[in-house]
Structure formats: C-alpha cells, structure tokens
Scaffold this motif. Structure first.
Motif, PDB file in Angstrom:
ATOM      1  N   ASN A   1       2.878  17.550   0.003  1.00  0.00           N
ATOM      2  CA  ASN A   1       2.269  16.277   0.374  1.00  0.00           C
ATOM      3  C   ASN A   1       3.181  15.085   0.072  1.00  0.00           C
ATOM      4  OD1 ASN A   1       2.056  16.388  -2.372  1.00  0.00           O
ATOM      5  ND2 ASN A   1      -0.085  15.776  -2.481  1.00  0.00           N
ATOM      6  N   ASN A   2       4.498  15.305   0.092  1.00  0.00           N
ATOM      7  CA  ASN A   2       5.457  14.230  -0.112  1.00  0.00           C
ATOM      8  C   ASN A   2       5.418  13.266   1.066  1.00  0.00           C
ATOM      9  OD1 ASN A   2       7.332  13.076  -1.819  1.00  0.00           O
ATOM     10  ND2 ASN A   2       8.578  14.920  -1.953  1.00  0.00           N
ATOM     11  N   HIS A   3       5.886  12.053   0.881  1.00  0.00           N
ATOM     12  CA  HIS A   3       5.832  11.018   1.911  1.00  0.00           C
ATOM     13  C   HIS A   3       7.077  11.037   2.801  1.00  0.00           C
ATOM     14  CE1 HIS A   3       8.194   9.233  -1.339  1.00  0.00           C
ATOM     15  NE2 HIS A   3       8.779   8.514  -0.407  1.00  0.00           N
ATOM     16  N   ALA A   4       6.986  10.405   3.961  1.00  0.00           N
ATOM     17  CA  ALA A   4       8.140  10.219   4.849  1.00  0.00           C
ATOM     18  C   ALA A   4       8.961   9.042   4.308  1.00  0.00           C
ATOM     19  CB  ALA A   4       7.673   9.936   6.265  1.00  0.00           C
ATOM     20  N   PRO A   5      10.280   9.176   4.183  1.00  0.00           N
ATOM     21  CA  PRO A   5      11.086   8.147   3.534  1.00  0.00           C
ATOM     22  C   PRO A   5      11.066   6.777   4.220  1.00  0.00           C
ATOM     23  CG  PRO A   5      12.316  10.175   3.687  1.00  0.00           C
ATOM     24  CD  PRO A   5      11.062  10.375   4.455  1.00  0.00           C
ATOM     25  N   LYS A   6      11.025   6.705   5.539  1.00  0.00           N
ATOM     26  CA  LYS A   6      11.116   5.414   6.231  1.00  0.00           C
ATOM     27  C   LYS A   6       9.844   5.048   6.985  1.00  0.00           C
ATOM     28  CE  LYS A   6      15.976   4.753   6.589  1.00  0.00           C
ATOM     29  NZ  LYS A   6      17.010   4.102   7.356  1.00  0.00           N
ATOM     30  N   ARG A   7       8.696   5.455   6.476  1.00  0.00           N
ATOM     31  CA  ARG A   7       7.447   5.153   7.171  1.00  0.00           C
ATOM     32  C   ARG A   7       7.087   3.675   7.041  1.00  0.00           C
ATOM     33  NH1 ARG A   7       2.596   4.527   4.655  1.00  0.00           N
ATOM     34  NH2 ARG A   7       2.598   4.668   2.394  1.00  0.00           N
TER      35      ARG A   7
ATOM     36  N   VAL B   1       0.873  -1.169   0.000  1.00  0.00           N
ATOM     37  CA  VAL B   1       0.000   0.000   0.000  1.00  0.00           C
ATOM     38  C   VAL B   1       0.912   1.221   0.000  1.00  0.00           C
ATOM     39  CG1 VAL B   1      -1.772   1.261   1.245  1.00  0.00           C
ATOM     40  CG2 VAL B   1      -1.801  -1.232   1.242  1.00  0.00           C
ATOM     41  N   LEU B   2       0.896   1.983  -1.098  1.00  0.00           N
ATOM     42  CA  LEU B   2       1.796   3.122  -1.262  1.00  0.00           C
ATOM     43  C   LEU B   2       1.030   4.380  -1.618  1.00  0.00           C
ATOM     44  CD1 LEU B   2       4.533   1.387  -3.451  1.00  0.00           C
ATOM     45  CD2 LEU B   2       4.651   1.841  -1.014  1.00  0.00           C
ATOM     46  N   THR B   3       1.674   5.523  -1.401  1.00  0.00           N
ATOM     47  CA  THR B   3       1.115   6.798  -1.851  1.00  0.00           C
ATOM     48  C   THR B   3       1.654   7.096  -3.247  1.00  0.00           C
ATOM     49  OG1 THR B   3       2.920   8.093  -0.916  1.00  0.00           O
ATOM     50  CG2 THR B   3       1.034   7.650   0.524  1.00  0.00           C
ATOM     51  N   GLY B   4       1.100   8.105  -3.890  1.00  0.00           N
ATOM     52  CA  GLY B   4       1.498   8.441  -5.254  1.00  0.00           C
ATOM     53  C   GLY B   4       2.955   8.832  -5.389  1.00  0.00           C
TER      54      GLY B   4
END
Length: 159
Positions: free
Chosen positions: A76-82, A31-34
């Motif tokens: 709205n970028n993602h956290a690298p190690k989430r 499950v990933l974000t864009g």
C-alpha cells in the motif's frame, strides 16, 4: 507520546527564488498518506519540478513534487509523483485564482516543512523573471558579497 514542537525543514525549491520574483507567500497544509509522511520524516523529498494548479472546483493541488516511496512500506505504498491536495481557506484560493488568471502570475511551491508535527507547504504567488533580470540579480549579489569581503578585510587591519 510528546507532541512535536517547532519547525523542521524537509525540502526547499532553491531555484524558484532565482527564476521568479516572489510577490506573496502562503502557508498551506497537505493531504498525505501515512507512507508519505514517513518518507518525509526521513527527509526525502524534491520540489525541483513541482508546481501548483487550481481546478475548476476551486481546489489547489501540488503536482510533480517527488516524495519517494517509503523504503519499509508494503503493497500500500504511495506513488512518488502523485497529485497532493493543498489546504487553504476558500477566500485565499479565490484570490490566488483571480491573480493568476488576470495578471500573468503563477503559483509555485517554495518549501516543505514540519510545523508542530504537521506537514506544511510554503507556496508563493510569483512572476517569472526575464533572463536579464536573473543576470542583474546575480550581479547585485556578487557586488554585495564583495563589499562585505572588503569591509571585513578593512576591519581586520584596524585591530
């Protein structure tokens, strides 16, 4: 727009096969974000410190996998190690959970890849190797390489 076909490797955990003896492998969805998918399309990911955990609700999570921020991303970028959720059948998760609790196994990620345009993770049920097992495996690999080298040399002399 044409649908993607085939398998494209993104990242591998090469040290895993050296540190662990692999018992069983599974293919899991992620499950990933864009922005994570866009970053993966650029081939930017690392599984060096990654591991898989199962929470008490029976969900599998990929933790400490590094997918760097997308360079063209905005606020709205993602956290690298989430933590990222892994998608497997409930029966497979239950089986893995039983084996990790009872026999001293662990679950490790082996690789990330695109399969027909979808990101998949290859995870493995593995048992940690002892130091002497690692040395023995390296010795066997070197012996095999040396035998191939000698056979190649002998075959060239015959011709």
């Amino acid at each position: 727009m044409a649908k993607e076909q085939g398998t494209v490797m993104i990242a591998q955990n090469r040290k895993a096969r050296h540190d662990y003896s692999i018992e069983d492998t599974y293919e899991a969805g992620l499950v990933l974000t864009g922005t994570e998918v866009k970053s993966l399309r650029e081939g930017r990911a690392s599984l060096a410190e990654a591991f898989v955990s199962i929470d008490r609700r029976g969900e599998m999570w990929l933790e400490a996998a590094n997918i760097p921020e997308y360079l063209n991303g905005t606020w709205n970028n993602h956290a690298p190690k989430r933590k990222r959720k892994l998608l497997l059948h409930a029966a497979q998760i239950e089986k893995l959970q039983r084996q990790t609790q009872a026999k001293g196994y662990t679950i490790i990620p082996l690789s990330l890849y695109f399969n027909d345009g979808r990101v998949k993770a290859e995870i493995a049920l593995a048992r940690g190797k002892k130091e002497y097992d690692k040395r023995q495996a390296l010795r066997e690999e070197q012996d095999k390489r040396e035998a191939l080298r000698i056979m190649r040399y002998k075959n060239k002399q015959v011709i």
